[in-house]
Design a protein around this motif. Structure first.
Motif, PDB file in Angstrom:
ATOM      1  N   GLU A 224       7.045  -1.323  11.555  1.00 34.28           N
ATOM      2  CA  GLU A 224       7.627  -2.285  12.481  1.00 34.28           C
ATOM      3  C   GLU A 224       6.749  -3.526  12.691  1.00 34.28           C
ATOM      4  N   ALA A 225       5.448  -3.338  12.728  1.00 35.79           N
ATOM      5  CA  ALA A 225       4.549  -4.467  12.998  1.00 35.79           C
ATOM      6  C   ALA A 225       4.509  -5.469  11.855  1.00 35.79           C
ATOM      7  N   TYR A 226       4.995  -5.096  10.677  1.00 37.37           N
ATOM      8  CA  TYR A 226       4.891  -5.969   9.508  1.00 37.37           C
ATOM      9  C   TYR A 226       6.248  -6.483   9.031  1.00 37.37           C
ATOM     10  N   ILE A 227       7.330  -6.075   9.714  1.00 30.81           N
ATOM     11  CA  ILE A 227       8.665  -6.488   9.312  1.00 30.81           C
ATOM     12  C   ILE A 227       9.064  -7.757  10.056  1.00 30.81           C
ATOM     13  N   GLU A 228       9.529  -8.738   9.317  1.00 34.07           N
ATOM     14  CA  GLU A 228      10.029  -9.978   9.891  1.00 34.07           C
ATOM     15  C   GLU A 228      11.473 -10.168   9.457  1.00 34.07           C
ATOM     16  N   GLU A 229      12.379 -10.207  10.424  1.00 35.54           N
ATOM     17  CA  GLU A 229      13.807 -10.385  10.175  1.00 35.54           C
ATOM     18  C   GLU A 229      14.327  -9.359   9.167  1.00 35.54           C
ATOM     19  N   GLY A 230      13.863  -8.139   9.317  1.00 34.51           N
ATOM     20  CA  GLY A 230      14.351  -7.060   8.464  1.00 34.51           C
ATOM     21  C   GLY A 230      13.657  -6.935   7.135  1.00 34.51           C
ATOM     22  N   GLU A 231      12.842  -7.932   6.754  1.00 34.66           N
ATOM     23  CA  GLU A 231      12.152  -7.889   5.472  1.00 34.66           C
ATOM     24  C   GLU A 231      10.665  -7.642   5.688  1.00 34.66           C
ATOM     25  N   LEU A 232      10.004  -7.228   4.615  1.00 37.73           N
ATOM     26  CA  LEU A 232       8.568  -6.965   4.701  1.00 37.73           C
ATOM     27  C   LEU A 232       7.877  -7.591   3.491  1.00 37.73           C
ATOM     28  N   ASP A 233       6.879  -8.430   3.765  1.00 41.69           N
ATOM     29  CA  ASP A 233       6.094  -9.046   2.713  1.00 41.69           C
ATOM     30  C   ASP A 233       4.924  -8.125   2.396  1.00 41.69           C
ATOM     31  N   MET A 234       4.897  -7.573   1.200  1.00 39.62           N
ATOM     32  CA  MET A 234       3.846  -6.640   0.835  1.00 39.62           C
ATOM     33  C   MET A 234       2.457  -7.269   0.873  1.00 39.62           C
ATOM     34  N   LYS A 235       2.385  -8.607   0.899  1.00 35.93           N
ATOM     35  CA  LYS A 235       1.088  -9.269   1.029  1.00 35.93           C
ATOM     36  C   LYS A 235       0.478  -8.987   2.401  1.00 35.93           C
ATOM     37  N   ARG A 236       1.349  -8.779   3.404  1.00 37.88           N
ATOM     38  CA  ARG A 236       0.880  -8.544   4.766  1.00 37.88           C
ATOM     39  C   ARG A 236       0.722  -7.060   5.073  1.00 37.88           C
ATOM     40  N   TYR A 237       1.278  -6.221   4.233  1.00 33.61           N
ATOM     41  CA  TYR A 237       1.240  -4.786   4.514  1.00 33.61           C
ATOM     42  C   TYR A 237      -0.109  -4.209   4.095  1.00 33.61           C
ATOM     43  N   PRO A 238      -0.803  -3.519   4.993  1.00 31.48           N
ATOM     44  CA  PRO A 238      -2.123  -2.977   4.655  1.00 31.48           C
ATOM     45  C   PRO A 238      -2.011  -1.874   3.606  1.00 31.48           C
ATOM     46  N   MET A 239      -2.954  -1.869   2.686  1.00 27.60           N
ATOM     47  CA  MET A 239      -2.928  -0.877   1.611  1.00 27.60           C
ATOM     48  C   MET A 239      -3.448   0.478   2.073  1.00 27.60           C
ATOM     49  N   GLY A 240      -4.018   0.519   3.281  1.00 25.20           N
ATOM     50  CA  GLY A 240      -4.577   1.777   3.778  1.00 25.20           C
ATOM     51  C   GLY A 240      -3.617   2.936   3.710  1.00 25.20           C
ATOM     52  N   PRO A 241      -2.400   2.820   4.260  1.00 24.75           N
ATOM     53  CA  PRO A 241      -1.454   3.934   4.207  1.00 24.75           C
ATOM     54  C   PRO A 241      -1.103   4.350   2.777  1.00 24.75           C
ATOM     55  N   VAL A 242      -1.009   3.370   1.874  1.00 23.88           N
ATOM     56  CA  VAL A 242      -0.696   3.696   0.483  1.00 23.88           C
ATOM     57  C   VAL A 242      -1.819   4.511  -0.133  1.00 23.88           C
ATOM     58  N   GLU A 243      -3.042   4.049   0.078  1.00 21.45           N
ATOM     59  CA  GLU A 243      -4.194   4.771  -0.461  1.00 21.45           C
ATOM     60  C   GLU A 243      -4.329   6.153   0.183  1.00 21.45           C
ATOM     61  N   LYS A 244      -4.049   6.207   1.492  1.00 17.33           N
ATOM     62  CA  LYS A 244      -4.144   7.484   2.191  1.00 17.33           C
ATOM     63  C   LYS A 244      -3.089   8.450   1.671  1.00 17.33           C
ATOM     64  N   ALA A 245      -1.895   7.925   1.402  1.00 23.33           N
ATOM     65  CA  ALA A 245      -0.831   8.762   0.860  1.00 23.33           C
ATOM     66  C   ALA A 245      -1.211   9.273  -0.525  1.00 23.33           C
TER      67      ALA A 245
END
Length: 331
Positions: A224-245
């Motif tokens: 939710e914190a990274y979504i703007e108008e329903g879209e999400l720019d992966m440039k703004r999304y932290p890679m931490g959760p991906v790496e943790k997953a």
């Protein structure tokens, strides 16, 4: 009726979007040469029916089915089936999907003025390579025919796209959110790691819900914190959760391997114990046979009587080679 699990739903939700559906057909199946447009697609009934061996009619549900229209006329119908396992049952299911939709075009036994084509496509999300052949004649379960009859055999071709087996160039043809999912499958198959491209996701919740179901982790949440108008720019999304997953997946795989090693060691121990027990039994049997022979050689009929009086049954005595309870001797 087919009962859907959460992975089925996550896969279906993403493919239900017209631009994602077009992307799959145009660029995965038709290798960038397709001409489907989102505005030309309509949703079609995902329910189909068939008659079972008892003569009863049953229903099954497709994942996503859309019609391709030119004006008011349907040109073709495309069904996409999502698969997480290398399931060779598709050899029996896919032709049924096509035939049921063709049959449904005949209403009240009246043939329509025109008939539209029907296509079934499989998207395979598995981390292991797809092994099942993609044509009917190559299926090992098909009974062989005499050479003279082979020309009569229909060879159904299966449009199954193994997302993890795509090349980087093939994945780059995708321009919808399906790119991130396909790239995830490709990277995980090749390296076991996922480094997302800085793409903008139009349907981030659906994409990350699918990645969550594919990995079995809960780390693709909290967008939710990274979504703007329903879209999400992966440039703004932290890679931490991906790496943790990714680390959580690796941990799960290591735990599975450790479990398998433990089971293998347990089986080896049990096998060794059985061999030791068998050796002891054979040694005991040899001593028993030696004792019987000595008694019968020395005491004859009296020895046999003594053995019987000791509680030994005839069946036990007869197991000794060259020994008979009726001869009066041990050889």
């Amino acid at each position: 009726m087919k009962v859907r699990n959460t992975k089925d739903i996550a896969e279906k939700n993403l493919l239900s979007y017209p631009e994602v559906f077009c992307d799959a057909v145009n660029n995965l199946v038709l290798k960038g040469k397709g001409t489907l447009r989102p505005q030309d697609l309509i949703d079609m009934d995902t329910r189909s029916s068939y008659e079972d061996t008892e003569g009863d009619f049953r229903e099954y549900y497709r994942d996503v089915v859309k019609g391709w229209k030119n004006g008011n006329m349907i040109i073709a119908a495309f069904g996409i089936e999502n698969m997480s396992d290398d399931d060779n049952r598709l050899f029996l299911k896919f032709p049924g999907y096509v035939s049921s939709m063709l049959k449904n075009q005949v209403i009240d036994d009246h043939m329509p003025k025109s008939v539209y084509s029907v296509f079934t496509i499989g998207l395979y999300y598995g981390f292991d390579r797809w092994h099942t052949p993609k044509d009917f004649r190559s299926w090992k379960k098909v009974q062989p025919l005499p050479e003279a009859m082979q020309s009569l055999q229909t060879n159904y071709i299966y449009n199954v796209i193994d997302l993890g087996g795509l090349s980087e160039e093939e994945v780059s043809l995708l321009d919808s959110d399906l790119f991130t999912v396909a790239d995830f499958c490709r990277q995980m198959r090749q390296t076991g790691e996922f480094h997302p491209e800085p793409k903008k996701l139009k349907h981030p919740k659906e994409v990350f819900a699918l990645l969550k179901e594919m990995t079995g982790t809960t780390e693709f949440e909290g967008l939710e914190a990274y979504i703007e108008e329903g879209e999400l720019d992966m440039k703004r999304y932290p890679m931490g959760p991906v790496e943790k997953a990714k680390k959580e997946m690796q941990k799960q795989m290591e735990e599975e391997r450790a479990k398998m090693e433990t089971e293998r060691a347990k089986m080896e121990t049990e096998r060794t114990q059985m061999e030791t027990k068998l050796a002891k039994m054979e040694k005991k049997q040899a001593k028993f046979e030696t004792l019987i022979h000595r008694i019968t050689e020395k005491f004859g009929e009296e020895g046999i009587s003594l053995l019987k009086e000791s509680g030994l049954m005839d069946s036990e005595l007869s197991s000794v080679p060259n020994f008979s309870t009726g001869t009066g001797s041990g050889s």
